[in-house]
Design an enzyme around this catalytic site. Structure first.
Site, PDB file in Angstrom:
ATOM      1  N   LYS A  11     -15.526 -41.317 -13.491  1.00  9.33           N
ATOM      2  CA  LYS A  11     -14.672 -40.786 -12.427  1.00  9.33           C
ATOM      3  C   LYS A  11     -14.964 -41.450 -11.067  1.00  9.33           C
ATOM      4  O   LYS A  11     -16.010 -42.068 -10.888  1.00  9.33           O
ATOM      5  CB  LYS A  11     -14.883 -39.267 -12.331  1.00  9.33           C
ATOM      6  N   TYR A  51      -4.370 -33.608 -17.456  1.00 13.72           N
ATOM      7  CA  TYR A  51      -4.909 -32.324 -16.992  1.00 13.72           C
ATOM      8  C   TYR A  51      -3.859 -31.212 -17.089  1.00 13.72           C
ATOM      9  O   TYR A  51      -3.861 -30.285 -16.280  1.00 13.72           O
ATOM     10  CB  TYR A  51      -5.446 -32.457 -15.561  1.00 13.72           C
ATOM     11  N   PHE A  59      -6.888 -25.750  -7.747  1.00 12.85           N
ATOM     12  CA  PHE A  59      -7.563 -27.014  -7.425  1.00 12.85           C
ATOM     13  C   PHE A  59      -6.870 -28.232  -8.031  1.00 12.85           C
ATOM     14  O   PHE A  59      -7.340 -29.356  -7.884  1.00 12.85           O
ATOM     15  CB  PHE A  59      -9.039 -26.974  -7.873  1.00 12.85           C
ATOM     16  N   ARG A  87     -19.660 -35.152 -25.737  1.00  7.17           N
ATOM     17  CA  ARG A  87     -19.604 -33.976 -24.850  1.00  7.17           C
ATOM     18  C   ARG A  87     -21.011 -33.489 -24.515  1.00  7.17           C
ATOM     19  O   ARG A  87     -21.295 -33.093 -23.386  1.00  7.17           O
ATOM     20  CB  ARG A  87     -18.822 -32.838 -25.517  1.00  7.17           C
ATOM     21  N   THR A  93     -19.207 -28.621 -17.474  1.00  7.53           N
ATOM     22  CA  THR A  93     -18.374 -28.961 -16.317  1.00  7.53           C
ATOM     23  C   THR A  93     -19.095 -28.751 -14.987  1.00  7.53           C
ATOM     24  O   THR A  93     -19.066 -29.618 -14.112  1.00  7.53           O
ATOM     25  CB  THR A  93     -17.086 -28.095 -16.348  1.00  7.53           C
ATOM     26  N   ARG A 104     -24.234 -35.215 -16.509  1.00 10.63           N
ATOM     27  CA  ARG A 104     -23.942 -34.342 -15.365  1.00 10.63           C
ATOM     28  C   ARG A 104     -25.207 -33.644 -14.873  1.00 10.63           C
ATOM     29  O   ARG A 104     -25.411 -33.482 -13.679  1.00 10.63           O
ATOM     30  CB  ARG A 104     -22.864 -33.328 -15.754  1.00 10.63           C
ATOM     31  N   ASN A 114     -17.970 -34.482 -10.985  1.00  5.49           N
ATOM     32  CA  ASN A 114     -18.970 -34.381 -12.052  1.00  5.49           C
ATOM     33  C   ASN A 114     -19.049 -35.660 -12.894  1.00  5.49           C
ATOM     34  O   ASN A 114     -19.400 -35.635 -14.056  1.00  5.49           O
ATOM     35  CB  ASN A 114     -18.725 -33.127 -12.902  1.00  5.49           C
ATOM     36  N   HIS A 117     -15.436 -37.827 -17.437  1.00  4.17           N
ATOM     37  CA  HIS A 117     -14.571 -37.040 -18.309  1.00  4.17           C
ATOM     38  C   HIS A 117     -14.918 -37.418 -19.740  1.00  4.17           C
ATOM     39  O   HIS A 117     -15.189 -38.593 -20.020  1.00  4.17           O
ATOM     40  CB  HIS A 117     -13.086 -37.353 -18.074  1.00  4.17           C
ATOM     41  N   GLU A 128      -5.927 -38.691 -26.439  1.00  9.51           N
ATOM     42  CA  GLU A 128      -6.410 -39.412 -25.252  1.00  9.51           C
ATOM     43  C   GLU A 128      -6.634 -40.903 -25.533  1.00  9.51           C
ATOM     44  O   GLU A 128      -6.409 -41.735 -24.647  1.00  9.51           O
ATOM     45  CB  GLU A 128      -7.688 -38.750 -24.712  1.00  9.51           C
TER      46      GLU A 128
HETATM   47  N1  UDP Z   1     -12.410 -29.044 -12.163  1.00 12.30           N
HETATM   48  C1  UDP Z   1     -12.486 -28.643 -10.838  1.00 12.30           C
HETATM   49  N2  UDP Z   1     -12.714 -27.322 -10.549  1.00 12.30           N
HETATM   50  C2  UDP Z   1     -12.878 -26.397 -11.538  1.00 12.30           C
HETATM   51  C3  UDP Z   1     -12.790 -26.799 -12.875  1.00 12.30           C
HETATM   52  C4  UDP Z   1     -12.563 -28.134 -13.165  1.00 12.30           C
HETATM   53  O1  UDP Z   1     -12.344 -29.471  -9.942  1.00 12.30           O
HETATM   54  O2  UDP Z   1     -13.085 -25.218 -11.212  1.00 12.30           O
HETATM   55  C5  UDP Z   1     -12.189 -30.474 -12.472  1.00 12.30           C
HETATM   56  C6  UDP Z   1     -13.487 -31.170 -12.876  1.00 12.30           C
HETATM   57  O3  UDP Z   1     -13.461 -32.493 -12.394  1.00 12.30           O
HETATM   58  C7  UDP Z   1     -13.399 -31.120 -14.381  1.00 12.30           C
HETATM   59  C8  UDP Z   1     -11.904 -31.363 -14.585  1.00 12.30           C
HETATM   60  O4  UDP Z   1     -11.298 -30.579 -13.568  1.00 12.30           O
HETATM   61  O5  UDP Z   1     -14.238 -32.080 -14.995  1.00 12.30           O
HETATM   62  C9  UDP Z   1     -11.376 -30.949 -15.944  1.00 12.30           C
HETATM   63  O6  UDP Z   1     -11.698 -29.605 -16.185  1.00 12.30           O
HETATM   64  P1  UDP Z   1     -12.131 -29.129 -17.636  1.00 12.30           P
HETATM   65  O7  UDP Z   1     -12.157 -27.632 -17.615  1.00 12.30           O
HETATM   66  O8  UDP Z   1     -11.306 -29.808 -18.660  1.00 12.30           O
HETATM   67  O9  UDP Z   1     -13.670 -29.612 -17.708  1.00 12.30           O
HETATM   68  P2  UDP Z   1     -14.355 -30.837 -18.464  1.00 12.30           P
HETATM   69  O10 UDP Z   1     -13.685 -30.952 -19.800  1.00 12.30           O
HETATM   70  O11 UDP Z   1     -14.200 -32.063 -17.609  1.00 12.30           O
HETATM   71  O12 UDP Z   1     -15.797 -30.426 -18.589  1.00 12.30           O
HETATM   72 MG    MG Z   2     -11.673 -31.141 -20.201  1.00 12.38          MG
END
Ligand code: UDP
Ligand code: MG
Length: 156
Positions: A11, A51, A59, A87, A93, A104, A114, A117, A128
């Site tokens: 990212k 997304y 957000f 993962r 996250t 992370r 973070n 992705h 994807e």
């Molecule tokens: N995100 C954010 N605020 C939140 C939750 C998610 O900015 O409260 C962003 C963050 O960059 C995250 C991305 O949205 O990695 C995708 O969210 P997801 O729940 O899919 O988490 P991930 O799969 O990346 O752990």
């Molecule tokens: Mg995700």
């Protein structure tokens, strides 16, 4: 055991902080096989698709602006049951609560910034891979290391 492919995006916060090598190294050392790699700019259409599960969140717009603030590095990794393995390497996250040792957990403090992705399920990983790579950008080759990374029955 199934050979899987998954997507990692480095990212914009990681691009700015000079973490491309550090992040890539962790997947390489794990024994995963890199079959696609490119720098790319994400546009609104792609981000809305990528997304979609967050489209209603307050957000979403700032997330979208963040993801467009620099190019990202997109990687396609292959390995036995690698969607879940990747993962785990990334961590949860909310980076400041992510397990030490994860990307992370070691490299980030934010829920939003973070650093990576990673695809969250086999189904989403397949979608994807298609979303981020054209077929001719994915490369097949023998990784001789596999003989030492896996037991024979895991590759059968
Ligand atoms: N995100 C954010 N605020 C939140 C939750 C998610 O900015 O409260 C962003 C963050 O960059 C995250 C991305 O949205 O990695 C995708 O969210 P997801 O729940 O899919 O988490 P991930 O799969 O990346 O752990
Ligand atoms: Mg995700």
């Amino acid at each position: 055991m199934s050979m899987e492919r998954t997507i990692v995006l480095v990212k914009p916060d990681a691009i700015q902080r000079g973490l491309i090598g550090e992040i890539t190294t962790r997947f390489e050392k794990k024994g995963l096989k890199l079959i696609g790699l490119k720098m790319m700019e994400l546009d609104d259409v792609l981000l809305r698709e990528h997304y979609a599960h967050l489209a209603d969140k307050p957000f979403f717009e700032s997330l979208s602006n963040f993801m467009r603030s620099t190019p990202v590095v997109a990687m396609c990794w292959e390995g036995v049951e690698c969607v879940n393995a990747v993962r785990l390497i990334c961590g949860i996250t909310k980076a400041r609560e992510a397990e030490a040792g994860s990307i992370r957990g070691d490299l980030a403090m934010s829920v939003s910034c973070n650093v990576v992705h990673a695809s969250d399920s086999v189904e989403n990983a397949e979608a994807e891979v298609m979303r981020f790579f054209n077929e001719d950008e994915l490369h097949g080759y023998d990784k001789t290391e596999y003989a030492h990374v896996y037991a024979d029955d895991e590759l059968a």
